[in-house]
Design a protein around this motif. Structure first.
Motif, PDB file in Angstrom:
ATOM      1  N   ASN A 241       0.817  -1.212   0.000  1.00 44.33           N
ATOM      2  CA  ASN A 241       0.000   0.000   0.000  1.00 44.33           C
ATOM      3  C   ASN A 241       0.851   1.263   0.000  1.00 44.33           C
ATOM      4  O   ASN A 241       0.328   2.373   0.063  1.00 44.33           O
ATOM      5  N   ALA A 263       5.988  -0.574  -5.249  1.00 45.58           N
ATOM      6  CA  ALA A 263       5.223   0.410  -4.479  1.00 45.58           C
ATOM      7  C   ALA A 263       6.146   1.485  -3.926  1.00 45.58           C
ATOM      8  O   ALA A 263       5.807   2.678  -3.922  1.00 45.58           O
ATOM      9  N   LEU A 303      -4.942   3.652  -5.161  1.00 45.07           N
ATOM     10  CA  LEU A 303      -4.927   2.392  -4.420  1.00 45.07           C
ATOM     11  C   LEU A 303      -6.011   1.476  -4.958  1.00 45.07           C
ATOM     12  O   LEU A 303      -7.139   1.898  -5.196  1.00 45.07           O
ATOM     13  N   PRO A 318      -5.161  -3.519   0.406  1.00 41.48           N
ATOM     14  CA  PRO A 318      -4.907  -2.279  -0.349  1.00 41.48           C
ATOM     15  C   PRO A 318      -3.517  -2.261  -0.963  1.00 41.48           C
ATOM     16  O   PRO A 318      -2.519  -2.510  -0.286  1.00 41.48           O
ATOM     17  N   MET A 319      -3.456  -2.009  -2.267  1.00 41.77           N
ATOM     18  CA  MET A 319      -2.192  -1.963  -2.987  1.00 41.77           C
ATOM     19  C   MET A 319      -2.182  -0.767  -3.925  1.00 41.77           C
ATOM     20  O   MET A 319      -3.211  -0.416  -4.493  1.00 41.77           O
ATOM     21  N   ILE A 320      -1.018  -0.162  -4.080  1.00 40.73           N
ATOM     22  CA  ILE A 320      -0.874   0.859  -5.106  1.00 40.73           C
ATOM     23  C   ILE A 320      -1.114   0.200  -6.460  1.00 40.73           C
ATOM     24  O   ILE A 320      -0.593  -0.868  -6.741  1.00 40.73           O
ATOM     25  N   GLU A 321      -1.930   0.848  -7.288  1.00 38.79           N
ATOM     26  CA  GLU A 321      -2.253   0.280  -8.603  1.00 38.79           C
ATOM     27  C   GLU A 321      -1.022   0.318  -9.500  1.00 38.79           C
ATOM     28  O   GLU A 321      -0.548   1.386  -9.869  1.00 38.79           O
ATOM     29  N   ASP A 490      -3.799  -0.792   7.331  1.00 40.32           N
ATOM     30  CA  ASP A 490      -5.189  -0.755   6.881  1.00 40.32           C
ATOM     31  C   ASP A 490      -5.977  -1.881   7.539  1.00 40.32           C
ATOM     32  O   ASP A 490      -5.483  -3.005   7.661  1.00 40.32           O
TER      33      ASP A 490
END
Length: 686
Positions: A241, A263, A303, A318-321, A490
């Protein structure tokens, strides 16, 4: 211990290990790039730091972006894992969402990370409303755990259907397993993801168990190597994330390290761009194996609630796209059975590496093509692995495998390889920009990684990007991201009720309680923060819909009320879809809480050139480069010596220890006040 104080960021990739050191005492930055050590990445990690820091006791904080978890998933090299689940649900992770690797293909298969024989069932049942219909038998659970341990499983995941609604059965089962399991690698699905949808919960929890022994073993070896050097500071791990977590948390939740390194790169790029005055960027991280793209709009990285690391390996956290394609410097080029040129996804990696490394590979790569076209100096290979690149071997490989079969010159064949690689990269950029409603002309490319800055000009021209912003140290940008990343955790919990039936005040209190509990996790990390922020969101939709929208909400001293929630949903839905639906009840699926410990911001002026020189004073040579079907004479410059305001017109090559930057014909590069290179089309050629 001396009076020195260092903050160190280390990003371990498949080819190189990048080290970024901030000397807080002197206010200086030092970087290095060393070959990654296959088999045990911790060795290259420690060796890379030792090249810069003499006494590890001077390191206050060490932040690590790792590919250990990601590689274990991609290569299917996690631990043998067992699953204990509700009767009738052992095949959830294999059935998935009844999707296929190729939607319109005639065939396609999927092998789950846990074989069917290691997926055992017990009698228990919780209904969707949380009612316990069948209590779990702890003795039966212990018996199943014994079977899995005897079969050689190293980890186990307990996943019960509807556990998100009431975790009583699952909690009792996990206690039973832990009472007899021979190690600490026991995962409870609701501890990982207490959210509705059984496949996503089962997949995420199972992959967490699958990674626990691998990641824990790696972190233990790493800690031992650091301790042996006298390190006594805080070791933090980058999450997917974009935040960081303690090593202890990473051992418990290794699934959160997936896409850790990429990320970190996005976080660094966002910070650099913000300081330089660029609100909209597209990050282009090109390493030895892959090309990773992410879009940052209005200064915010996007995200995603979940991602698939590979087909069927779904992680819902949740992950950075980030969009990844197989187009790195080591991507192999060749002709397919029909005689068409292909580039990637197969990669030569770091061992044996491109043909020019001289380590046994005879199939040309993107790096070999860049070398043959004059864009890489054979006498200045990055990473310290080799003294010289074998340009003759690279030419011979391209000639034999591409040029002769296609009836091309070696230069035209090499440029064809780059054109195809650039086209694939441009496609990835269009995917995150144009296909999501963004105009590329309003964005600047930010290339980093060892090879990204060699392809900047082609991407500007191919996609129509407005400009490019090349950081001061492109080759170690992800390592910089480790240093500037905040600590973030998160939490999610399913609500699954109509808004009209929800006690909004009680919901607000519950979310605040989760935030308070999560803040204690930050406090245990022992890291100093400038402040701690709380972010609250609801996943909401209209009754009858499948996909939800993220609804940001504020919970102030007055608490939460239904009118505020309804208004926030209307705003979010209108923003996403342009209109509202009248007369349809609204449903809250989940509530989400993020607690972010903001670490002190890094002053980007630390990268500003000191005693910089005019462009001509930094010109060291000229070199013939081949571009757009013709030879050009390009000036070669020492990039790090350039003064603020220096301007260089293409074609030009800017060399530095961690990368080479190619300024294409028709482009011009200027050094900004932070030492970044801003590349734009020449005005008379727009």
């Amino acid at each position: 211990m001396s009076d020195k104080a260092y903050i160190v960021g280390v990003d371990v990739g498949g080819t190189f290990t990048d080290v970024f050191v901030l000397d807080e005492t002197a206010g200086a930055v030092i970087t290095t790039k060393v070959p990654s050590t296959r088999g045990d990445q911790s060795r290259g990690f420690v060796q890379g730091i030792a090249e810069i820091v003499a006494d590890f006791a001077d390191i206050r904080t060490l932040v690590h972006g790792t590919t250990v978890g990601t590689n274990a998933l991609l290569e299917r090299k996690g631990a043998r894992t067992g699953i204990i689940t509700t009767e009738g649900f052992r095949d959830v992770i294999e059935m998935r969402r009844r999707d296929r690797p190729t939607t319109w293909g005639l065939k396609g298969g999927f092998t789950p990370v846990v074989e069917r024989g290691d997926r055992l069932e017990v009698a228990e049942r919780v209904l969707a409303d949380g009612t316990v219909l069948t209590p779990v038998d702890a003795d039966a659970v212990r018996a199943r755990a014994g079977v899995l341990a005897a079969a050689g499983c190293e980890a186990v995941c307990v996943f019960f259907i509807n556990g998100y609604a009431n975790d009583d059965n699952e909690r009792r089962a996990v206690e039973a397993v832990r009472s007899v399991w021979p190690n600490a690698f026991v995962t409870a699905a609701t501890e990982i993801l207490p959210e509705i949808r059984e496949f996503e919960r089962a997949s995420t929890a199972t992959l967490n168990a699958y990674l626990q022994p691998v990641v824990s073993s790696y972190l233990e070896r790493l800690q031992q190597g650091l301790d042996g050097r006298g390190f006594a500071g805080e070791l933090l791990i980058v999450q997917s994330n974009g935040g960081v977590m303690s090593a202890e948390t990473a051992r418990r939740y290794p699934v959160r390290t997936a896409l850790s390194g990429p990320a970190a790169g996005v976080i660094a790029a966002t910070a650099i761009a913000r300081a330089a005055g660029f609100a909209n960027i597209i990050t282009c991280d090109m390493g030895g194996t892959s090309f990773d793209v992410s879009l940052v709009a209005d200064g915010q990285a996007a995200l995603a609630a979940q991602t698939a690391i590979d087909f069927g390996l779904v992680v819902r956290t949740p992950m950075i796209e980030i969009t990844t394609i197989g187009a790195g410097g080591g991507s192999i080029a060749g002709l397919d059975k029909s005689g068409l040129l292909q580039v990637g996804p197969e990669s030569a990696g770091s061992d044996p590496g491109p043909v020019c490394y001289g380590l046994g590979n005879n199939r040309p790569t993107v790096t070999d093509a860049n070398l043959v076209l004059g864009r890489i100096n054979p006498d200045r290979p990055i990473g310290g692995k080799l003294e010289r690149l074998d340009i003759e071997a690279a030419r011979a490989a391209i000639e034999a495998r591409i040029a002769q079969p296609l009836g091309l010159s070696v230069e035209d064949a090499a440029e064809a390889v780059l054109r195809l690689a650039n086209a694939k990269m441009a496609g990835a950029i269009r995917l995150v920009s144009i296909e999501k409603g963004h105009d590329p002309a309003e964005f600047a490319a930010m290339p980093f990684g060892g090879g990204g800055a060699l392809h900047t000009g082609a991407l500007i021209k191919e996609v129509g990007l407005g400009s490019a912003l090349v950081p001061r140290f492109p080759g170690v940008t992800s390592a910089l991201g480790c240093v500037v990343a905040d600590m973030r955790h998160d939490r999610v919990q399913t609500v699954n009720r109509l808004l009209d039936d929800v006690d909004a005040e009680a919901l607000g209190r519950a979310m605040l309680a989760v935030a308070e509990e999560t803040e204690t996790v930050l406090a245990r990390a022992g890291v100093a923060f400038e402040r701690v922020d709380r972010v609250f969101e609801l996943d909401m939709l209209y009754l009858g819909q499948t996909h939800s929208v993220a609804v940001p909400i504020a919970i102030g001293p007055g608490g939460l009320d239904a009118e505020t929630v309804a208004g926030a949903f209307d705003d979010a839905y209108r923003e996403a879809f342009g209109r509202l639906l009248d007369g349809i009840p609204k449903r809250i699926m989940n509530h989400r809480v993020a607690v972010i410990g903001r670490r002190p911001a890094l002053d980007m002026k630390v990268f500003a050139p000191v005693d910089g020189r005019p462009a001509e004073a930094c010109r060291t040579a000229t070199r013939q480069v081949y571009a757009d079907g013709a030879h050009h004479e390009a000036g070669v410059y020492e990039r790090l010596g350039l003064a603020v305001g220096a301007v260089i017109e293409g074609p030009a090559l800017l060399e530095q220890p961690d990368t080479t930057i190619f300024v294409d014909p028709g482009l011009v590069a200027a050094v900004d006040r932070f030492g970044n290179l801003v590349i734009t089309p020449k005005r008379d050629e727009k």
